[in-house]
Design an enzyme around this catalytic site. Structure first.
Site, PDB file in Angstrom:
ATOM      1  N   PRO A  23      19.371 -34.904  31.190  1.00 14.07           N
ATOM      2  CA  PRO A  23      19.432 -34.067  33.157  1.00 14.07           C
ATOM      3  C   PRO A  23      17.915 -33.704  33.020  1.00 14.07           C
ATOM      4  CG  PRO A  23      20.047 -32.469  30.524  1.00 14.07           C
ATOM      5  CD  PRO A  23      20.304 -34.176  30.355  1.00 14.07           C
ATOM      6  N   GLN A 100      25.053 -30.488  33.834  1.00 14.88           N
ATOM      7  CA  GLN A 100      24.442 -29.503  33.637  1.00 14.88           C
ATOM      8  C   GLN A 100      24.125 -28.184  34.349  1.00 14.88           C
ATOM      9  OE1 GLN A 100      19.556 -30.001  32.284  1.00 14.88           O
ATOM     10  NE2 GLN A 100      20.178 -28.872  30.487  1.00 14.88           N
ATOM     11  N   TYR A 185      14.731 -20.989  29.953  1.00 14.04           N
ATOM     12  CA  TYR A 185      15.339 -20.831  30.672  1.00 14.04           C
ATOM     13  C   TYR A 185      15.942 -19.207  30.676  1.00 14.04           C
ATOM     14  CZ  TYR A 185      13.410 -24.686  33.891  1.00 14.04           C
ATOM     15  OH  TYR A 185      12.349 -25.854  34.448  1.00 14.04           O
ATOM     16  N   ARG A 233      22.998 -27.373  25.602  1.00 14.02           N
ATOM     17  CA  ARG A 233      21.375 -28.068  25.463  1.00 14.02           C
ATOM     18  C   ARG A 233      20.658 -26.928  24.534  1.00 14.02           C
ATOM     19  NH1 ARG A 233      17.150 -32.062  28.116  1.00 14.02           N
ATOM     20  NH2 ARG A 233      18.134 -33.629  27.031  1.00 14.02           N
ATOM     21  N   GLY A 328      15.380 -40.049  29.082  1.00 18.41           N
ATOM     22  CA  GLY A 328      15.258 -39.334  29.876  1.00 18.41           C
ATOM     23  C   GLY A 328      14.103 -40.447  31.405  1.00 18.41           C
ATOM     24  N   ARG A 329      12.834 -39.937  30.937  1.00 17.97           N
ATOM     25  CA  ARG A 329      11.841 -40.431  31.819  1.00 17.97           C
ATOM     26  C   ARG A 329      11.932 -42.128  31.925  1.00 17.97           C
ATOM     27  NH1 ARG A 329       6.720 -37.865  28.527  1.00 17.97           N
ATOM     28  NH2 ARG A 329       9.039 -37.879  27.625  1.00 17.97           N
TER      29      ARG A 329
HETATM   30  C1  FMN Z   1      12.095 -35.302  35.868  1.00 17.65           C
HETATM   31  C2  FMN Z   1      11.952 -34.360  35.145  1.00 17.65           C
HETATM   32  C3  FMN Z   1      12.729 -33.379  35.176  1.00 17.65           C
HETATM   33  C4  FMN Z   1      13.597 -32.693  34.407  1.00 17.65           C
HETATM   34  N1  FMN Z   1      14.790 -32.166  34.329  1.00 17.65           N
HETATM   35  C5  FMN Z   1      15.201 -31.197  33.699  1.00 17.65           C
HETATM   36  C6  FMN Z   1      16.336 -30.647  33.573  1.00 17.65           C
HETATM   37  O1  FMN Z   1      17.166 -30.641  34.378  1.00 17.65           O
HETATM   38  N2  FMN Z   1      17.529 -30.125  32.391  1.00 17.65           N
HETATM   39  C7  FMN Z   1      16.928 -30.108  30.653  1.00 17.65           C
HETATM   40  O2  FMN Z   1      17.940 -30.084  30.120  1.00 17.65           O
HETATM   41  N3  FMN Z   1      16.225 -31.128  30.887  1.00 17.65           N
HETATM   42  C8  FMN Z   1      15.230 -31.622  31.892  1.00 17.65           C
HETATM   43  N4  FMN Z   1      13.808 -32.383  31.936  1.00 17.65           N
HETATM   44  C9  FMN Z   1      13.618 -32.308  30.143  1.00 17.65           C
HETATM   45  C10 FMN Z   1      14.417 -34.577  29.787  1.00 17.65           C
HETATM   46  O3  FMN Z   1      15.853 -33.414  29.645  1.00 17.65           O
HETATM   47  C11 FMN Z   1      14.182 -34.633  28.996  1.00 17.65           C
HETATM   48  O4  FMN Z   1      14.820 -34.220  27.709  1.00 17.65           O
HETATM   49  C12 FMN Z   1      12.640 -35.299  28.588  1.00 17.65           C
HETATM   50  O5  FMN Z   1      12.407 -35.651  29.491  1.00 17.65           O
HETATM   51  C13 FMN Z   1      12.497 -35.806  26.978  1.00 17.65           C
HETATM   52  O6  FMN Z   1      13.363 -37.255  27.079  1.00 17.65           O
HETATM   53  P1  FMN Z   1      12.307 -38.895  27.116  1.00 17.65           P
HETATM   54  O7  FMN Z   1      11.606 -38.567  26.591  1.00 17.65           O
HETATM   55  O8  FMN Z   1      13.537 -39.888  27.618  1.00 17.65           O
HETATM   56  O9  FMN Z   1      11.903 -38.760  29.069  1.00 17.65           O
HETATM   57  C14 FMN Z   1      13.162 -33.295  32.459  1.00 17.65           C
HETATM   58  C15 FMN Z   1      12.747 -33.824  32.708  1.00 17.65           C
HETATM   59  C16 FMN Z   1      11.575 -34.585  33.636  1.00 17.65           C
HETATM   60  C17 FMN Z   1      10.714 -35.913  32.880  1.00 17.65           C
END
Ligand code: FMN
Length: 363
Positions: A23, A100, A185, A233, A328-329
């Site tokens: 998410p 989510q 949150y 989560r 994610g990213r």
């Molecule tokens: C732009 C952005 C927005 C995010 N928004 C959420 C979110 O809405 N809900 C959530 O649980 N995590 C959010 N995250 C965290 C990501 O879901 C993920 O857990 C985190 O980026 C680590 O994973 P990665 O290293 O693959 O990016 C966000 C991350 C990024 C980069």
């Protein structure tokens, strides 16, 4: 044989592979939490790109639960109707649509990250935010919004907002409901002694601090059909070893309670409760938490954080460290991460590409 591309069935939901789009808030609504063309293209691209699950960003169950005025929401039938084409397109591409469900608690009423992430005053359209305690919060820069200590009636209203949001999500065609109880949150604020200073039934002991999460989860599970999965989560640790805080041990215990409530998968993230958190990042940085929860509780787990290579994702599933890999990213950088991983690990990658794109495959 690929383990990453082996399907998994949770309840009666067949998830075609173990890769999920994590998410990620897009802060791209024009008004009132309704999705825009951005959301259609964003989620649609990742479904085209071979993810097994496309999970929406944090989607607010009530207006004051938005982080920013541009957050996505699901607090009316209009929201469900506007999200339906997105869920439907994701499904048409062979991915499973998840949503989510979120409430930002004291982290609500802010500007978007690219506008500074600072609190919005009432004159700027800011609103009063809800939290377990009004006196336990880490400092914000700028004028903080007024913090309302939630009464028990407020909390019952939050539980009902989650219940109704889940019912609407089902109407919209989502197949997985994920309760967001991480990242500082509202629900995490109740879990963590760093932010929960209450002395009623929702504060103090582990049982009391976990009560709201359990009530919300039970409400979502009640309206979510028996044949469809519910995820939660969590932040597995607050990364604040120097003080009373939420720990991995607490997470294992909570995961067991959630499994008893009918949760199918715990999505294991970390942190977000306090700016002094001491996070040890890097590749796979949260995987040990997912693994510990998988070993210690009777529930499937999702690993997330610093997963950027198909080999990494494949190894996590093959070695039994996680049931699902959330990315994610890397999925923002490369919407076709799933298709590219399939090129390396499956024998029939051509069949996985949308017909429209097949001529573009590298051979
Ligand atoms: C732009 C952005 C927005 C995010 N928004 C959420 C979110 O809405 N809900 C959530 O649980 N995590 C959010 N995250 C965290 C990501 O879901 C993920 O857990 C985190 O980026 C680590 O994973 P990665 O290293 O693959 O990016 C966000 C991350 C990024 C980069």
């Amino acid at each position: 044989m690929s383990n990453l591309f082996e399907s998994v069935t949770l309840r009666d939901s067949r998830i075609p592979n173990r890769l999920a789009v994590s998410p990620m808030c897009q802060y791209s609504c024009d008004a009132d939490g309704l999705p825009t063309e951005w959301h259609r293209v964003h989620y649609g691209s990742r479904a085209v790109g071979g993810a097994g699950i496309v999970m929406t960003e944090a989607t607010a169950v009530e207006p004051r639960g938005r982080i920013t005025p541009a957050d996505l929401g699901i607090w009316s039938d209009d929201h469900a109707a506007a999200l339906e084409p997105i869920a439907s397109f994701v499904r048409e591409q062979g991915a499973v649509p998840g949503i989510q469900l979120a409430h930002a608690g004291h982290k609500a009423s802010k500007r978007r990250p690219w506008e500074g992430n600072t609190p919005l005053s009432p004159e700027e359209g800011g609103w009063e935010v809800l939290s377990p305690s009004s006196d336990a919060y880490p400092p914000f820069s700028g004028d903080r919004p007024a913090i309302t200590k939630a009464t028990e009636d407020d909390l019952q209203a939050v539980v009902e907002a989650y219940r109704t949001a889940a019912a609407r999500s089902l109407e919209a065609g989502f197949e997985i409901a994920e309760v967001h109880a991480a990242h500082g949150y509202l629900l995490h604020e109740f879990l963590s002694p760093v932010t929960n200073r209450r002395d009623d039934a929702y504060g103090g002991s582990f049982e009391n601090r976990t009560r709201l999460v359990r009530e919300v989860t039970a409400a979502v599970r009640e309206v979510w059909p028996d044949d469809k999965p519910v995820f939660v989560r969590i932040s597995a640790t607050d990364w604040l070893d120097d003080r009373a805080s939420w720990t991995l041990e607490d997470s294992v215990r909570l995961a067991d309670d959630l499994a008893d409530l009918g949760v199918d998968l715990v999505d294991v993230s970390s942190g977000g409760i306090h700016p002094e958190q001491d996070v040890a990042g890097g590749p796979n940085f949260q995987v040990p938490f997912a693994e510990a929860i998988r070993d210690g509780a009777d529930v499937a787990v999702g690993a997330v954080g610093g997963i950027t290579e198909p080999e990494q994702a494949e190894a996590l599933v093959r070695n039994g460290r996680a049931d699902l890999v959330l990315v994610g990213r890397e999925f923002l950088r490369n919407p076709y991460f799933g298709l590219e991983a399939a090129e390396r690990f499956t024998e029939d990658p051509a069949d996985r590409w949308p017909v429209q794109y097949r001529r573009s495959r590298r051979r």
